[in-house]
Write an enzyme that holds these catalytic residues in place. Sequence first.
Site, PDB file in Angstrom:
ATOM      1  N   HIS A   1       0.831  -1.222   0.000  1.00 16.45           N
ATOM      2  CA  HIS A   1       0.000   0.000   0.000  1.00 16.45           C
ATOM      3  C   HIS A   1       0.858   1.261   0.000  1.00 16.45           C
ATOM      4  O   HIS A   1       0.424   2.315   0.462  1.00 16.45           O
ATOM      5  CB  HIS A   1      -0.962   0.033   1.192  1.00 16.45           C
ATOM      6  CG  HIS A   1      -1.700  -1.250   1.415  1.00 16.45           C
ATOM      7  ND1 HIS A   1      -2.920  -1.525   0.848  1.00 16.45           N
ATOM      8  CD2 HIS A   1      -1.349  -2.362   2.122  1.00 16.45           C
ATOM      9  CE1 HIS A   1      -3.321  -2.746   1.214  1.00 16.45           C
ATOM     10  NE2 HIS A   1      -2.367  -3.280   1.972  1.00 16.45           N
TER      11      HIS A   1
ATOM     12  N   SER B   1      14.760  20.994 -16.312  1.00 18.35           N
ATOM     13  CA  SER B   1      13.535  21.748 -16.581  1.00 18.35           C
ATOM     14  C   SER B   1      13.920  23.026 -17.293  1.00 18.35           C
ATOM     15  O   SER B   1      14.976  23.602 -17.030  1.00 18.35           O
ATOM     16  CB  SER B   1      12.845  22.067 -15.259  1.00 18.35           C
ATOM     17  OG  SER B   1      12.029  23.214 -15.395  1.00 18.35           O
TER      18      SER B   1
ATOM     19  N   LYS C   1      15.915  21.190 -11.206  1.00 20.97           N
ATOM     20  CA  LYS C   1      15.277  19.909 -11.519  1.00 20.97           C
ATOM     21  C   LYS C   1      16.200  18.907 -12.210  1.00 20.97           C
ATOM     22  O   LYS C   1      17.049  19.275 -13.010  1.00 20.97           O
ATOM     23  CB  LYS C   1      14.051  20.136 -12.423  1.00 20.97           C
ATOM     24  CG  LYS C   1      12.909  20.860 -11.768  1.00 20.97           C
ATOM     25  CD  LYS C   1      12.329  20.132 -10.561  1.00 20.97           C
ATOM     26  CE  LYS C   1      11.492  18.941 -10.962  1.00 20.97           C
ATOM     27  NZ  LYS C   1      10.272  19.334 -11.663  1.00 20.97           N
TER      28      LYS C   1
ATOM     29  N   GLU D   1       9.617   7.801 -16.755  1.00 21.23           N
ATOM     30  CA  GLU D   1       8.263   8.287 -17.047  1.00 21.23           C
ATOM     31  C   GLU D   1       7.822   7.873 -18.458  1.00 21.23           C
ATOM     32  O   GLU D   1       6.684   7.477 -18.677  1.00 21.23           O
ATOM     33  CB  GLU D   1       8.201   9.800 -16.889  1.00 21.23           C
ATOM     34  CG  GLU D   1       8.351  10.224 -15.436  1.00 21.23           C
ATOM     35  CD  GLU D   1       8.545  11.723 -15.302  1.00 21.23           C
ATOM     36  OE1 GLU D   1       7.554  12.420 -15.080  1.00 21.23           O
ATOM     37  OE2 GLU D   1       9.693  12.191 -15.447  1.00 21.23           O
TER      38      GLU D   1
END
Length: 450
Positions: free
Chosen positions: A153, A274, A280, A287
């Site tokens: 979980h 970024s 970043k 992804e």
Amino acid sequence: MWKGRFAKDTSSLVQEFGESISYDWRLYPHDIAGSIAHARAQKTAGLLTPEEFSQIEAGLLAIRDDIEAGKFEFKASLEDIHMNVESELTKRIGAAGAKLHTARSRNDQVATDTRLYTRTEIELLLEALSGLQDALLDRAEKYAGTVIPGYTHLQRGQPVTVGHHLLAYVEMLERDKGRLSDARKRLNISPLGSGALAGSTINLDRRAIAAELGFDGVTTNSMDAIADRDYIAETLFAIGLCGVHLSRLSEDLILWCTAEFGFVVFSDAHTTGSSLMPQKKNPDVCELTRGKSGRLVGNLMNILVAVKGLPLTYNRDLQEDKPPLFDSIDTLKLILAVNTEMIAAMEIREQRCLAAASDPMLLATDLADWLVKQGVPFRHAHELVGKAVAESVQSGVPLDQLDLTKIDPVYTEDAKSVFDLQRALAARTNPGAPSVENVKSEVARWKAKA
Ligand code: ARG
């Protein structure tokens, strides 16, 4: 190209709508190999003279060379790879070329080509999957003893190691390889000779053709052979599920590289910045793997739905089998290559892992097990430890620093011995459990297998 019963040319819109050459051109090596095997069988049957066969073979090989050299002009007006090759052959060698299509249809030809293509590509995928497994094994070995929380979980559960976590994916990839190998086994039979749907009155030696093309045998029902695309669906399922596995790995790594987890650092070469936020460092490879796996699942749906309502045998809908097949294979190949490179170079931040794994709550189950060893039934032990956990949460005193004897007389001082992380891990020695010894021997087992 062959007018026959038609008085008018095909409308250019219909040509544009119906062509498949823009994508099936890549079947050319298989189409040509199939044609050569077919022509050889025609020669054996006395339908071609040895000279005619030689002309056909040399003509086809020259076409293959031209395609490979980028010197071949594919024509949409000739619809697909089969007609582009055959028409060019006839143009180049004349009469003998026009004999090639005897006892053959594009229906058994396309089924043959896609089987050969899929077989070749599955072999490449199997190699690439082994490469990714090797990269995971290398990291698993390096971090065999690096403890992290294992999650259910997405809540901290029990201690495991980075090695154990990564080996879970080695297992999944092994089953993916098994599924692809199974698909390869089933698809490796030759449909050539099934004709349009009902074989031919001209009997060529199907087994000889099959053997030349490396098939394990011949299909045994001509209608099934040209109508079904189950071998594509199976392959796309195996690829789709592999994509799902890699998507889960990506998700784990995306979490692991957040500031919150901080378990992993990727090489700069495998991350992006970024355009706005200078700090970043984004895990784009992970992804995109997660995102592209959606395409792999979609491609499986595509073929299943395309075939679902079709009466036997061939229907033109089946031309739509190739874009999802090609896309899934291309996509998975890229996913595997880039993930292999990224995983081989990733580093685990061992201090961060240890800090996370030092949460004594991870050993609450071990405390319950300790009570069981004192003769307390597990359900009762679970409740007793639950009370201690509640006390710890309320008081802010870490679980391993509570005075347990105050909670229940069954606790003795020895109970605290469970809060030794290394000991807790070392006790997990059953097959499949994450003791460091087990993880190391699993790495060795996998390495010996390769
Ligand atoms: N381009 C077709 C395909 O990919 C080849 C078979 C065409 N057969 C036919 N009867 N029109 O499926």
